[in-house]
Design a protein around this motif. Structure first.
Motif, PDB file in Angstrom:
ATOM      1  N   GLN A   1       0.851  -1.190   0.000  1.00  0.00           N
ATOM      2  CA  GLN A   1       0.000   0.000   0.000  1.00  0.00           C
ATOM      3  C   GLN A   1       0.884   1.236   0.000  1.00  0.00           C
ATOM      4  OE1 GLN A   1      -3.236  -0.225  -0.221  1.00  0.00           O
ATOM      5  NE2 GLN A   1      -3.852   1.913   0.023  1.00  0.00           N
ATOM      6  N   VAL A   2       0.553   2.183  -0.855  1.00  0.00           N
ATOM      7  CA  VAL A   2       1.292   3.441  -0.948  1.00  0.00           C
ATOM      8  C   VAL A   2       0.340   4.586  -0.651  1.00  0.00           C
ATOM      9  CG1 VAL A   2       2.532   5.004  -2.496  1.00  0.00           C
ATOM     10  CG2 VAL A   2       2.963   2.540  -2.598  1.00  0.00           C
ATOM     11  N   GLN A   3       0.788   5.501   0.153  1.00  0.00           N
ATOM     12  CA  GLN A   3       0.025   6.715   0.415  1.00  0.00           C
ATOM     13  C   GLN A   3       0.668   7.878  -0.329  1.00  0.00           C
ATOM     14  OE1 GLN A   3       0.059   6.842   4.757  1.00  0.00           O
ATOM     15  NE2 GLN A   3      -2.063   6.133   4.785  1.00  0.00           N
ATOM     16  N   LEU A   4      -0.152   8.722  -0.904  1.00  0.00           N
ATOM     17  CA  LEU A   4       0.308   9.882  -1.652  1.00  0.00           C
ATOM     18  C   LEU A   4      -0.237  11.136  -0.975  1.00  0.00           C
ATOM     19  CD1 LEU A   4      -0.476   8.589  -5.261  1.00  0.00           C
ATOM     20  CD2 LEU A   4       1.712   8.492  -4.054  1.00  0.00           C
ATOM     21  N   VAL A   5       0.659  12.072  -0.694  1.00  0.00           N
ATOM     22  CA  VAL A   5       0.249  13.303  -0.026  1.00  0.00           C
ATOM     23  C   VAL A   5       0.727  14.485  -0.849  1.00  0.00           C
ATOM     24  CG1 VAL A   5       0.396  14.694   2.056  1.00  0.00           C
ATOM     25  CG2 VAL A   5       0.398  12.182   2.222  1.00  0.00           C
ATOM     26  N   GLU A   6      -0.235  15.276  -1.345  1.00  0.00           N
ATOM     27  CA  GLU A   6       0.087  16.429  -2.169  1.00  0.00           C
ATOM     28  C   GLU A   6       0.238  17.688  -1.307  1.00  0.00           C
ATOM     29  OE1 GLU A   6      -3.193  14.254  -4.718  1.00  0.00           O
ATOM     30  OE2 GLU A   6      -2.897  14.802  -2.611  1.00  0.00           O
ATOM     31  N   SER A   7       1.001  18.625  -1.838  1.00  0.00           N
ATOM     32  CA  SER A   7       1.141  19.941  -1.208  1.00  0.00           C
ATOM     33  C   SER A   7       1.496  20.953  -2.283  1.00  0.00           C
ATOM     34  CB  SER A   7       2.211  19.915  -0.121  1.00  0.00           C
ATOM     35  OG  SER A   7       3.462  19.581  -0.668  1.00  0.00           O
ATOM     36  N   GLY A   8       1.389  22.236  -1.937  1.00  0.00           N
ATOM     37  CA  GLY A   8       1.839  23.280  -2.847  1.00  0.00           C
ATOM     38  C   GLY A   8       0.753  24.016  -3.599  1.00  0.00           C
ATOM     39  N   GLY A   9      -0.488  23.609  -3.446  1.00  0.00           N
ATOM     40  CA  GLY A   9      -1.554  24.332  -4.119  1.00  0.00           C
ATOM     41  C   GLY A   9      -1.755  25.707  -3.505  1.00  0.00           C
TER      42      GLY A   9
ATOM     43  N   CYS B   1       4.291  15.875  -4.384  1.00  0.00           N
ATOM     44  CA  CYS B   1       3.565  14.679  -3.963  1.00  0.00           C
ATOM     45  C   CYS B   1       4.560  13.726  -3.323  1.00  0.00           C
ATOM     46  CB  CYS B   1       2.893  14.018  -5.163  1.00  0.00           C
ATOM     47  SG  CYS B   1       2.120  12.418  -4.824  1.00  0.00           S
ATOM     48  N   LEU B   2       4.355  13.455  -2.058  1.00  0.00           N
ATOM     49  CA  LEU B   2       5.224  12.533  -1.330  1.00  0.00           C
ATOM     50  C   LEU B   2       4.590  11.161  -1.314  1.00  0.00           C
ATOM     51  CD1 LEU B   2       7.641  11.913   0.523  1.00  0.00           C
ATOM     52  CD2 LEU B   2       6.202  12.634   2.453  1.00  0.00           C
ATOM     53  N   ALA B   3       5.341  10.150  -1.748  1.00  0.00           N
ATOM     54  CA  ALA B   3       4.870   8.768  -1.706  1.00  0.00           C
ATOM     55  C   ALA B   3       5.441   8.109  -0.462  1.00  0.00           C
ATOM     56  CB  ALA B   3       5.316   8.022  -2.956  1.00  0.00           C
ATOM     57  N   PHE B   4       4.550   7.533   0.324  1.00  0.00           N
ATOM     58  CA  PHE B   4       4.966   6.843   1.547  1.00  0.00           C
ATOM     59  C   PHE B   4       4.510   5.415   1.494  1.00  0.00           C
ATOM     60  CE2 PHE B   4       6.370   6.653   5.842  1.00  0.00           C
ATOM     61  CZ  PHE B   4       5.537   5.736   6.456  1.00  0.00           C
ATOM     62  N   PRO B   5       5.336   4.377   1.800  1.00  0.00           N
ATOM     63  CA  PRO B   5       6.691   4.544   2.328  1.00  0.00           C
ATOM     64  C   PRO B   5       7.780   4.685   1.270  1.00  0.00           C
ATOM     65  CG  PRO B   5       6.083   2.248   2.407  1.00  0.00           C
ATOM     66  CD  PRO B   5       4.886   2.972   1.885  1.00  0.00           C
ATOM     67  N   TYR B   6       7.471   4.262  -0.004  1.00  0.00           N
ATOM     68  CA  TYR B   6       8.496   4.355  -1.044  1.00  0.00           C
ATOM     69  C   TYR B   6       7.840   4.243  -2.404  1.00  0.00           C
ATOM     70  CZ  TYR B   6       7.890  -0.574   0.179  1.00  0.00           C
ATOM     71  OH  TYR B   6       7.355  -1.779   0.526  1.00  0.00           O
ATOM     72  N   THR B   7       8.671   4.394  -3.452  1.00  0.00           N
ATOM     73  CA  THR B   7       8.140   4.332  -4.816  1.00  0.00           C
ATOM     74  C   THR B   7       8.614   3.103  -5.580  1.00  0.00           C
ATOM     75  OG1 THR B   7       9.997   5.628  -5.674  1.00  0.00           O
ATOM     76  CG2 THR B   7       8.046   6.854  -4.963  1.00  0.00           C
ATOM     77  N   ARG B   8       9.353   2.197  -4.931  1.00  0.00           N
ATOM     78  CA  ARG B   8       9.985   1.134  -5.715  1.00  0.00           C
ATOM     79  C   ARG B   8       8.997   0.119  -6.275  1.00  0.00           C
ATOM     80  NH1 ARG B   8      12.363  -0.382  -0.446  1.00  0.00           N
ATOM     81  NH2 ARG B   8      11.284  -2.198   0.382  1.00  0.00           N
ATOM     82  N   ASN B   9       7.749   0.150  -5.787  1.00  0.00           N
ATOM     83  CA  ASN B   9       6.756  -0.761  -6.362  1.00  0.00           C
ATOM     84  C   ASN B   9       5.829  -0.038  -7.334  1.00  0.00           C
ATOM     85  OD1 ASN B   9       5.594   0.714  -4.299  1.00  0.00           O
ATOM     86  ND2 ASN B   9       4.095  -0.849  -3.806  1.00  0.00           N
ATOM     87  N   LEU B  10       6.249   1.141  -7.789  1.00  0.00           N
ATOM     88  CA  LEU B  10       5.469   1.922  -8.741  1.00  0.00           C
ATOM     89  C   LEU B  10       6.190   1.956 -10.074  1.00  0.00           C
ATOM     90  CD1 LEU B  10       4.664   4.986  -6.450  1.00  0.00           C
ATOM     91  CD2 LEU B  10       3.290   2.910  -6.744  1.00  0.00           C
ATOM     92  N   TRP B  11       5.448   1.933 -11.171  1.00  0.00           N
ATOM     93  CA  TRP B  11       6.125   2.007 -12.464  1.00  0.00           C
ATOM     94  C   TRP B  11       5.935   3.361 -13.143  1.00  0.00           C
ATOM     95  CZ3 TRP B  11       3.753   2.223 -17.412  1.00  0.00           C
ATOM     96  CH2 TRP B  11       2.362   2.047 -17.433  1.00  0.00           C
ATOM     97  N   ARG B  12       4.933   4.113 -12.737  1.00  0.00           N
ATOM     98  CA  ARG B  12       4.788   5.473 -13.225  1.00  0.00           C
ATOM     99  C   ARG B  12       3.901   6.229 -12.248  1.00  0.00           C
ATOM    100  NH1 ARG B  12       0.534   5.601 -18.360  1.00  0.00           N
ATOM    101  NH2 ARG B  12      -1.255   4.758 -17.210  1.00  0.00           N
ATOM    102  N   TRP B  13       4.022   7.531 -12.283  1.00  0.00           N
ATOM    103  CA  TRP B  13       3.125   8.367 -11.507  1.00  0.00           C
ATOM    104  C   TRP B  13       2.993   9.721 -12.166  1.00  0.00           C
ATOM    105  CZ3 TRP B  13       5.459   9.937  -6.105  1.00  0.00           C
ATOM    106  CH2 TRP B  13       6.823  10.181  -6.219  1.00  0.00           C
ATOM    107  N   GLY B  14       2.020  10.504 -11.699  1.00  0.00           N
ATOM    108  CA  GLY B  14       1.799  11.774 -12.356  1.00  0.00           C
ATOM    109  C   GLY B  14       0.678  12.572 -11.726  1.00  0.00           C
ATOM    110  N   TRP B  15       0.232  13.559 -12.496  1.00  0.00           N
ATOM    111  CA  TRP B  15      -0.764  14.519 -12.012  1.00  0.00           C
ATOM    112  C   TRP B  15      -2.004  14.503 -12.882  1.00  0.00           C
ATOM    113  CZ3 TRP B  15       0.110  16.876  -7.455  1.00  0.00           C
ATOM    114  CH2 TRP B  15       1.420  16.883  -6.987  1.00  0.00           C
ATOM    115  N   PHE B  16      -3.146  14.574 -12.218  1.00  0.00           N
ATOM    116  CA  PHE B  16      -4.444  14.719 -12.858  1.00  0.00           C
ATOM    117  C   PHE B  16      -5.105  15.959 -12.267  1.00  0.00           C
ATOM    118  CE2 PHE B  16      -5.190  10.558 -14.989  1.00  0.00           C
ATOM    119  CZ  PHE B  16      -4.035   9.912 -14.571  1.00  0.00           C
ATOM    120  N   ARG B  17      -6.131  16.458 -12.932  1.00  0.00           N
ATOM    121  CA  ARG B  17      -6.868  17.584 -12.379  1.00  0.00           C
ATOM    122  C   ARG B  17      -8.340  17.465 -12.737  1.00  0.00           C
ATOM    123  NH1 ARG B  17      -4.503  22.583 -16.114  1.00  0.00           N
ATOM    124  NH2 ARG B  17      -5.562  22.022 -18.064  1.00  0.00           N
TER     125      ARG B  17
END
Length: 117
Positions: free
Chosen positions: A1-9, A22-38
């Motif tokens: 499980q990964v938690q994503l916390v955004e800031s800066g708006g 966007c901080l990914a907790f605890p890590y990103t090594r099990n992710l293959w891509r990430w990005g932004w939506f609106r």
């Protein structure tokens, strides 16, 4: 499980800049891509920018090309979106999202960006 916390708006006048993180907790090594939506009021959620966690390759929506830059700081498990030359039509709730190697997508809670004319 990964938690994503955004800031800066925040709120900015047209032509201004903001940087989202966007901080990914605890890590990103099990992710293959990430990005932004609106998602703007009354509109569907749209993809803004995506980056590969492995290669660093990027893709952007046509509406933000040349104005927004997505980047990542892997040791810090952090994703960024530098937004320049902001327009009122960029006003939206911005979400960080990440795709897991094993399938499935994680979402952050969103951060509001408001651009006034």
């Amino acid at each position: 499980q990964v938690q994503l916390v955004e800031s800066g708006g925040g709120s900015v006048q047209a032509g201004g800049s903001l940087r989202l993180a966007c901080l990914a907790f605890p890590y990103t090594r099990n992710l293959w891509r990430w990005g932004w939506f609106r998602q703007a009021p009354g509109k569907e959620r749209e993809e803004v920018a995506i980056i590969s966690t492995y290669s660093g390759s990027t893709s952007y929506a046509d509406s933000v090309k040349g104005r927004f830059t997505i980047s990542q700081d892997s040791p810090k498990n952090t994703l960024y979106l530098q937004m320049n030359s902001l327009k009122p039509e960029d006003t939206a709730l911005y979400y960080c999202a990440a795709d897991a190697n094993t399938g499935g997508r994680y979402w952050g809670q969103g951060t509001q960006v408001t651009v006034s004319s």
